[in-house]
Design a protein around this motif. Sequence first.
Motif, PDB file in Angstrom:
ATOM      1  N   HIS A  82       0.826  -1.203   0.000  1.00 15.80           N
ATOM      2  CA  HIS A  82       0.000   0.000   0.000  1.00 15.80           C
ATOM      3  C   HIS A  82       0.867   1.263   0.000  1.00 15.80           C
ATOM      4  O   HIS A  82       1.171   1.815   1.066  1.00 15.80           O
ATOM      5  CB  HIS A  82      -0.914  -0.002   1.222  1.00 15.80           C
ATOM      6  CG  HIS A  82      -1.763  -1.225   1.338  1.00 15.80           C
ATOM      7  ND1 HIS A  82      -2.833  -1.467   0.499  1.00 15.80           N
ATOM      8  CD2 HIS A  82      -1.688  -2.290   2.180  1.00 15.80           C
ATOM      9  CE1 HIS A  82      -3.394  -2.625   0.826  1.00 15.80           C
ATOM     10  NE2 HIS A  82      -2.725  -3.140   1.842  1.00 15.80           N
ATOM     11  N   PRO A  83       1.285   1.758  -1.163  1.00 17.61           N
ATOM     12  CA  PRO A  83       2.044   3.011  -1.215  1.00 17.61           C
ATOM     13  C   PRO A  83       1.147   4.208  -0.933  1.00 17.61           C
ATOM     14  O   PRO A  83      -0.076   4.154  -1.107  1.00 17.61           O
ATOM     15  CB  PRO A  83       2.564   3.045  -2.659  1.00 17.61           C
ATOM     16  CG  PRO A  83       1.528   2.286  -3.426  1.00 17.61           C
ATOM     17  CD  PRO A  83       1.046   1.195  -2.502  1.00 17.61           C
ATOM     18  N   ILE A  84       1.767   5.273  -0.464  1.00 19.74           N
ATOM     19  CA  ILE A  84       1.071   6.562  -0.372  1.00 19.74           C
ATOM     20  C   ILE A  84       1.156   7.217  -1.744  1.00 19.74           C
ATOM     21  O   ILE A  84       2.255   7.365  -2.302  1.00 19.74           O
ATOM     22  CB  ILE A  84       1.717   7.460   0.696  1.00 19.74           C
ATOM     23  CG1 ILE A  84       1.582   6.828   2.085  1.00 19.74           C
ATOM     24  CG2 ILE A  84       1.091   8.851   0.677  1.00 19.74           C
ATOM     25  CD1 ILE A  84       2.349   7.560   3.169  1.00 19.74           C
ATOM     26  N   ARG A  85       0.048   7.641  -2.279  1.00 21.42           N
ATOM     27  CA  ARG A  85       0.019   8.193  -3.646  1.00 21.42           C
ATOM     28  C   ARG A  85       0.389   9.674  -3.606  1.00 21.42           C
ATOM     29  O   ARG A  85      -0.428  10.563  -3.819  1.00 21.42           O
ATOM     30  CB  ARG A  85      -1.341   7.954  -4.272  1.00 21.42           C
ATOM     31  CG  ARG A  85      -1.681   6.470  -4.406  1.00 21.42           C
ATOM     32  CD  ARG A  85      -3.090   6.271  -4.894  1.00 21.42           C
ATOM     33  NE  ARG A  85      -3.264   6.795  -6.251  1.00 21.42           N
ATOM     34  CZ  ARG A  85      -4.445   7.055  -6.804  1.00 21.42           C
ATOM     35  NH1 ARG A  85      -5.555   6.896  -6.099  1.00 21.42           N
ATOM     36  NH2 ARG A  85      -4.508   7.505  -8.038  1.00 21.42           N
ATOM     37  N   GLY A  86       1.671   9.921  -3.337  1.00 24.43           N
ATOM     38  CA  GLY A  86       2.141  11.293  -3.196  1.00 24.43           C
ATOM     39  C   GLY A  86       1.945  12.144  -4.421  1.00 24.43           C
ATOM     40  O   GLY A  86       1.856  13.382  -4.321  1.00 24.43           O
ATOM     41  N   TYR A 129      -4.932   8.026   1.994  1.00 20.62           N
ATOM     42  CA  TYR A 129      -4.268   7.023   2.826  1.00 20.62           C
ATOM     43  C   TYR A 129      -4.979   6.858   4.162  1.00 20.62           C
ATOM     44  O   TYR A 129      -5.053   5.754   4.701  1.00 20.62           O
ATOM     45  CB  TYR A 129      -2.801   7.395   3.030  1.00 20.62           C
ATOM     46  CG  TYR A 129      -1.895   6.188   3.127  1.00 20.62           C
ATOM     47  CD1 TYR A 129      -1.786   5.300   2.062  1.00 20.62           C
ATOM     48  CD2 TYR A 129      -1.137   5.936   4.266  1.00 20.62           C
ATOM     49  CE1 TYR A 129      -0.946   4.193   2.131  1.00 20.62           C
ATOM     50  CE2 TYR A 129      -0.300   4.833   4.343  1.00 20.62           C
ATOM     51  CZ  TYR A 129      -0.208   3.963   3.270  1.00 20.62           C
ATOM     52  OH  TYR A 129       0.606   2.858   3.339  1.00 20.62           O
ATOM     53  N   ALA A 130      -5.522   7.931   4.695  1.00 19.14           N
ATOM     54  CA  ALA A 130      -6.296   7.831   5.934  1.00 19.14           C
ATOM     55  C   ALA A 130      -7.501   6.923   5.743  1.00 19.14           C
ATOM     56  O   ALA A 130      -7.853   6.133   6.631  1.00 19.14           O
ATOM     57  CB  ALA A 130      -6.740   9.213   6.399  1.00 19.14           C
ATOM     58  N   ALA A 131      -8.145   7.005   4.581  1.00 16.22           N
ATOM     59  CA  ALA A 131      -9.285   6.137   4.296  1.00 16.22           C
ATOM     60  C   ALA A 131      -8.857   4.680   4.235  1.00 16.22           C
ATOM     61  O   ALA A 131      -9.553   3.788   4.731  1.00 16.22           O
ATOM     62  CB  ALA A 131      -9.936   6.561   2.978  1.00 16.22           C
ATOM     63  N   LEU A 132      -7.701   4.431   3.639  1.00 10.86           N
ATOM     64  CA  LEU A 132      -7.167   3.069   3.614  1.00 10.86           C
ATOM     65  C   LEU A 132      -6.897   2.566   5.029  1.00 10.86           C
ATOM     66  O   LEU A 132      -7.298   1.450   5.402  1.00 10.86           O
ATOM     67  CB  LEU A 132      -5.880   3.028   2.794  1.00 10.86           C
ATOM     68  CG  LEU A 132      -5.036   1.758   2.944  1.00 10.86           C
ATOM     69  CD1 LEU A 132      -5.699   0.586   2.227  1.00 10.86           C
ATOM     70  CD2 LEU A 132      -3.619   1.965   2.437  1.00 10.86           C
TER      71      LEU A 132
END
Length: 233
Positions: free
Chosen positions: A107-111, A122-125
């Motif tokens: 799960h990468p952060i989609r910067g 990412y908070a939703a994930l």
Amino acid sequence: MPETHAQIRRWHLYPTAEDLVAHAAAAIGRIAAEAIARRGDFHFVLAGGSTPIAIYARLRDLDCDWSAWHIYIGDERCVGPEHPERNSRMAEEAWLRHVPIPAGQIHPIRGELGPARAAADYAALLASVPRFDLVTLGLGEDGHTASLFPDHPWGVEADAPATLAVTDSPKPPPERVSLSARALSQAPQVFFYVAGAAKRDAVARWRRGEGIPAGAIRPANGVDIWVDEAAWG
């Protein structure tokens, strides 16, 4: 920073960074095996930086059930997916592309979406993640960890969001996303990796109990700090 319980620190000193890397990789493998035996999965938050990357490269050699691993990123720079300084790309090149962890469990952060949208995404994930088993972090020369910097919000409050959008990082690039101190503290085991003489002043400040960002990570079980002699001084 609001007053909370004191940070419990356990220091693990190694002669060289190479010794630190070898022992840390073995510890990660042991924790993963214990979590998988107990519950059937292992949820692991990665740090960026040169020392953690060397540890991740060692993980290629583990004999384990990779299908049970779930990978998260503690912080990310708001750059494109192929940018050489993107934490998820560095971890992918050093380790993740070499082992059969299912792609849907990384799960990468989609910067590349920008700090506000990437943080919300990412908070939703993370809202659907039952737990972290292990969080790994580094330490900057100024005492920062993840993308929690001095004189910036750290997200230590009980109602702090799981992620923070950073728009004015003192280190380039200025736009980043970071898990908050509260979120990073929600794990039974938190490891910091610290190597090199450049980190000596930050380690000394931390040992004196100064209010550096790394000190805001306060899981109930305390933190384990893996440090080489060059950084210990």
